[in-house]
Motif scaffolding. Structure first.
Motif, short mmCIF file in Angstrom:
data_model
loop_
_atom_site.label_atom_id
_atom_site.label_comp_id
_atom_site.label_asym_id
_atom_site.label_seq_id
_atom_site.Cartn_x
_atom_site.Cartn_y
_atom_site.Cartn_z
N GLY A 112 0.82 -1.21 0.00
CA GLY A 112 0.00 0.00 0.00
C GLY A 112 0.84 1.25 0.00
N THR A 113 1.91 1.26 0.79
CA THR A 113 2.81 2.41 0.83
C THR A 113 3.49 2.62 -0.51
N ALA A 114 3.95 1.52 -1.10
CA ALA A 114 4.59 1.62 -2.42
C ALA A 114 3.57 2.08 -3.46
N GLY A 115 2.34 1.60 -3.34
CA GLY A 115 1.28 1.99 -4.27
C GLY A 115 0.97 3.48 -4.18
N VAL A 116 0.93 4.00 -2.96
CA VAL A 116 0.67 5.43 -2.77
C VAL A 116 1.81 6.24 -3.38
N LYS A 117 3.02 5.81 -3.18
CA LYS A 117 4.17 6.51 -3.76
C LYS A 117 4.07 6.49 -5.28
N LEU A 118 3.72 5.33 -5.83
CA LEU A 118 3.61 5.18 -7.27
C LEU A 118 2.49 6.05 -7.83
N LEU A 119 1.35 6.05 -7.15
CA LEU A 119 0.20 6.81 -7.62
C LEU A 119 0.39 8.32 -7.50
N SER A 120 1.26 8.75 -6.61
CA SER A 120 1.49 10.19 -6.45
C SER A 120 2.75 10.67 -7.17
N SER A 121 3.32 9.84 -8.00
CA SER A 121 4.52 10.24 -8.73
C SER A 121 4.17 11.21 -9.86
N LYS A 122 5.17 11.88 -10.39
CA LYS A 122 4.97 12.83 -11.48
C LYS A 122 4.42 12.14 -12.72
N ASP A 123 4.94 10.94 -13.01
CA ASP A 123 4.46 10.21 -14.18
C ASP A 123 2.99 9.83 -14.03
N ALA A 124 2.60 9.44 -12.83
CA ALA A 124 1.20 9.08 -12.60
C ALA A 124 0.32 10.32 -12.74
N LYS A 125 0.76 11.44 -12.21
CA LYS A 125 -0.03 12.67 -12.34
C LYS A 125 -0.18 13.07 -13.80
#
Length: 87
Positions: free
Chosen positions: A17-30
């Motif tokens: 979940g922590t890794a997922g939050v980091k991934l989802l809030s990355s610049k690429d995800a945005k």
């Protein structure tokens, strides 16, 4: 043994979940979210243009149908008057 398995699953879930939050809030995800949202807005605009066209066409059809019914009613009224004058 069962408690350790549950604890390990919980810890793994927290880590994932922590890794997922980091991934989802990355610049690429945005950037991806922005592109998806922009595409959705373009699709909405396209649908709204189509709906407007359909509404305009429906209004034209309705007006033509009303005119047609008025013409038929006038013709029927004339026919009734002619039948009454012949009798």
């Amino acid at each position: 043994m069962m408690d350790y398995k549950k604890l390990a699953l919980f810890a793994g879930g927290v880590l994932f979940g922590t890794a997922g939050v980091k991934l989802l809030s990355s610049k690429d995800a945005k950037k991806a979210y922005t592109h998806v949202t922009a595409a959705a807005l373009r699709a909405k605009d396209s649908v709204m243009r189509t709906v407007t066209t359909v509404q305009e066409n429906a209004a034209d059809v309705l007006a033509a149908a009303k005119d047609l019914n008025e013409q038929r009613a006038a013709q029927e009224a004339e026919a009734v008057v002619e039948d009454a004058s012949e009798a």
